[in-house]
Design an enzyme around this catalytic site. Structure first.
Site, mmCIF file in Angstrom:
data_model
loop_
_atom_site.group_PDB
_atom_site.id
_atom_site.type_symbol
_atom_site.label_atom_id
_atom_site.label_comp_id
_atom_site.label_asym_id
_atom_site.label_seq_id
_atom_site.Cartn_x
_atom_site.Cartn_y
_atom_site.Cartn_z
ATOM 1 N N THR A 36 0.696 -1.072 0.002
ATOM 2 C CA THR A 36 0.068 0.101 -0.118
ATOM 3 C C THR A 36 1.060 1.139 -0.173
ATOM 4 O OG1 THR A 36 -0.006 0.240 2.319
ATOM 5 C CG2 THR A 36 -1.673 -1.141 1.302
ATOM 6 N N THR A 123 -1.156 -3.422 19.449
ATOM 7 C CA THR A 123 -0.837 -2.311 19.786
ATOM 8 C C THR A 123 -1.310 -1.839 21.181
ATOM 9 O OG1 THR A 123 -1.130 0.315 19.384
ATOM 10 C CG2 THR A 123 -2.824 -1.208 18.611
ATOM 11 N N ASP A 124 -0.656 -1.108 22.018
ATOM 12 C CA ASP A 124 -1.131 -0.440 23.338
ATOM 13 C C ASP A 124 -2.570 0.450 22.953
ATOM 14 O OD1 ASP A 124 -0.025 1.790 22.366
ATOM 15 O OD2 ASP A 124 1.213 2.147 24.019
ATOM 16 N N GLU A 125 -2.539 0.801 21.923
ATOM 17 C CA GLU A 125 -3.809 1.782 21.736
ATOM 18 C C GLU A 125 -5.043 0.988 21.889
ATOM 19 O OE1 GLU A 125 -3.431 4.629 18.608
ATOM 20 O OE2 GLU A 125 -1.116 4.304 18.429
ATOM 21 N N TYR A 148 -8.685 3.301 14.152
ATOM 22 C CA TYR A 148 -7.446 2.364 13.818
ATOM 23 C C TYR A 148 -7.483 1.483 15.309
ATOM 24 C CZ TYR A 148 -2.724 1.062 15.182
ATOM 25 O OH TYR A 148 -1.685 0.519 15.156
ATOM 26 N N LYS A 152 -7.994 -2.513 15.571
ATOM 27 C CA LYS A 152 -7.026 -3.664 16.145
ATOM 28 C C LYS A 152 -7.545 -4.277 17.377
ATOM 29 C CE LYS A 152 -2.997 -3.661 15.226
ATOM 30 N NZ LYS A 152 -2.183 -4.524 14.155
ATOM 31 N N ASN A 178 6.602 3.125 18.387
ATOM 32 C CA ASN A 178 7.897 2.677 17.870
ATOM 33 C C ASN A 178 8.530 4.017 17.153
ATOM 34 O OD1 ASN A 178 8.265 -0.795 16.950
ATOM 35 N ND2 ASN A 178 6.705 0.112 18.271
ATOM 36 N N PRO A 203 4.282 20.347 12.843
ATOM 37 C CA PRO A 203 3.080 20.504 13.410
ATOM 38 C C PRO A 203 2.718 19.643 14.851
ATOM 39 C CG PRO A 203 2.702 18.897 11.538
ATOM 40 C CD PRO A 203 3.967 19.417 11.602
ATOM 41 N N TYR A 205 -0.049 18.586 17.626
ATOM 42 C CA TYR A 205 -1.277 18.769 17.885
ATOM 43 C C TYR A 205 -1.741 19.382 19.275
ATOM 44 C CZ TYR A 205 -1.762 15.383 13.966
ATOM 45 O OH TYR A 205 -1.826 14.804 12.753
#
Ligand code: NAD
Ligand code: TYD
Length: 334
Positions: A36, A123-125, A148, A152, A178, A203, A205
């Site tokens: 991709t 992922t920890d997210e 996202y 996951k 990472n 940028p 946030y």
């Protein structure tokens, strides 16, 4: 061992393939990657002609292909994913398709072909956001806040169900943010570095006080190596660098190291649903598998800046192409 590595043209997958080829010269690797916008064959230039390495361009959600390709492998390590939170806010569908459906297709074929071990790179997210105190543990609730992280988390739950229902030998890893070489310049650290090289604004946030727990990609790959060889099936392992930093402090550190002025920092409108803090308790993998991170953040960042300096054609090609349209949409009116 015969390994099927998916998403091996991306940032972490390509680093993992290089790690395995260098360390285990009798292992064979198939890399299945759709290439991709985030996949880059140049990430594997050093090993592309290695006799034990095979590249297959294809989709993890393609049942026929995946059935064929999982036939003679001992282990599958699933890195393939749509991985950028901001893109998931713009267009969630492809995240569900690749991250949820793709993972299930891969699991099903691996189960049919009696693959001995399946590692889901999560992922920890998936745990959501922390307040100023506390850590994510493997039994923390899954409370994802972005499309996202929700995709996951969905994949993790399907992996879990294959273990519980079919006793399919799967393991989940959940790592923190990472950094390192070959990371696509839409992510915070490579975006900062490459913009600063071009004297463009960087940028940041919101108020810049969001905290991430950073780990060098090579330390992450060593942890996955430990899980591949010693991890217990049905288990989840958190992986983290024990290195919490506020975004604004990272921006200032990188600009200082690069000899650039802090006036390049531009505070922009916050990301919707922006998680405030991530912090990983990695004591299980430390105790049970004897892994611990080796990189010091300061040294790791200096090396990363050096890599982007010495590999300008790698990122300049990306920044001059299709990616710029995304950049304009993302930051043009922010
Ligand atoms: P990346 O975006 O750099 O690479 C993803 C790779 O997957 C690309 O090569 C892409 O071509 C490939 N891919 C995408 N869709 C595919 C499909 N349908 N079929 C086959 N290949 C496909 O991502 P990354 O940063 O290397 O992350 C790798 C994995 O690690 C992801 O699963 C991500 O969720 C997880 N992770 C990343 C981080 C991080 O900080 N980058 C932290 C923890 C976990
Ligand atoms: P990112 O690299 O997108 O990783 P994640 O959102 O998965 O943690 O972002 C890391 C942090 O940096 C996150 O708090 C969002 C912030 N950020 C910025 O401040 N500016 C940016 O341009 C980007 C891409 C991220």
């Amino acid at each position: 061992m015969r390994l099927l590595i998916t998403g091996g043209c991306g940032f972490i997958g390509s680093t993992f393939i290089k790690h395995i080829i260098r360390k285990y010269n009798d292992y064979s690797i198939i890399n299945l990657d759709l290439v991709t916008y985030a996949g880059n064959l140049e990430n594997l230039d050093q090993i592309k002609n290695h006799p034990k390495y095979t590249f297959v361009k294809g989709d993890i959600a393609d049942e026929n292909l995946v059935k064929e390709i999982t036939r003679n492998v001992d282990a599958v390590i699933n890195f393939a994913a749509e991985s950028h939170v901001d893109r998931s806010i713009e267009g969630p569908s492809v995240f569900i398709r690749t991250n949820v459906l793709g993972t299930q297709v891969l699991l099903e074929s691996a189960k049919e072909n009696k693959v001995q071990r399946f590692i889901q790179i999560s992922t920890d997210e998936v745990y959501g956001s922390l307040g100023p105190e506390g850590y994510f543990r493997e039994n923390s609730p899954l409370l994802p806040n972005s499309p996202y992280s929700a995709s996951k988390a969905g994949a993790d739950l399907i992996v879990r169900s294959y273990f519980e229902t079919y006793k399919f030998p799967s393991v989940i890893t959940r790592c923190s943010n990472n950094y390192g070489s070959n990371q696509f310049p839409e992510k915070f650290i490579p975006l900062l570095i490459t913009n600063a090289f071009e004297d463009k604004e960087v940028p940041v946030y919101g108020d810049g006080l969001n905290v991430r727990d950073w780990i060098h990609v090579k330390d992450h790959c060593k942890a996955i190596d430990a899980v591949l060889h010693k991890g217990k099936v049905g288990e989840t392992y958190n992986i983290g660098g024990n290195c919490e930093k506020r975004n604004i402090d990272i921006a200032k550190l990188i600009l200082k190291k690069m000899g650039k002025d802090e006036s390049l920092i531009r505070f922009v409108k916050d990301r919707p649903g922006h998680d405030r803090r991530y912090a990983i308790d990695a004591s299980r993998i430390r105790k049970e598998l004897g892994w611990s991170p080796e990189y010091n953040f300061d040294q790791g960042i200096s090396e990363t800046i050096k890599w982007y300096d010495e590999n300008r054609s790698w990122w300049l090609k990306i920044k001059s192409g299709e990616y710029m349209k995304y950049y304009e949409r993302m930051y043009g009116n922010r």
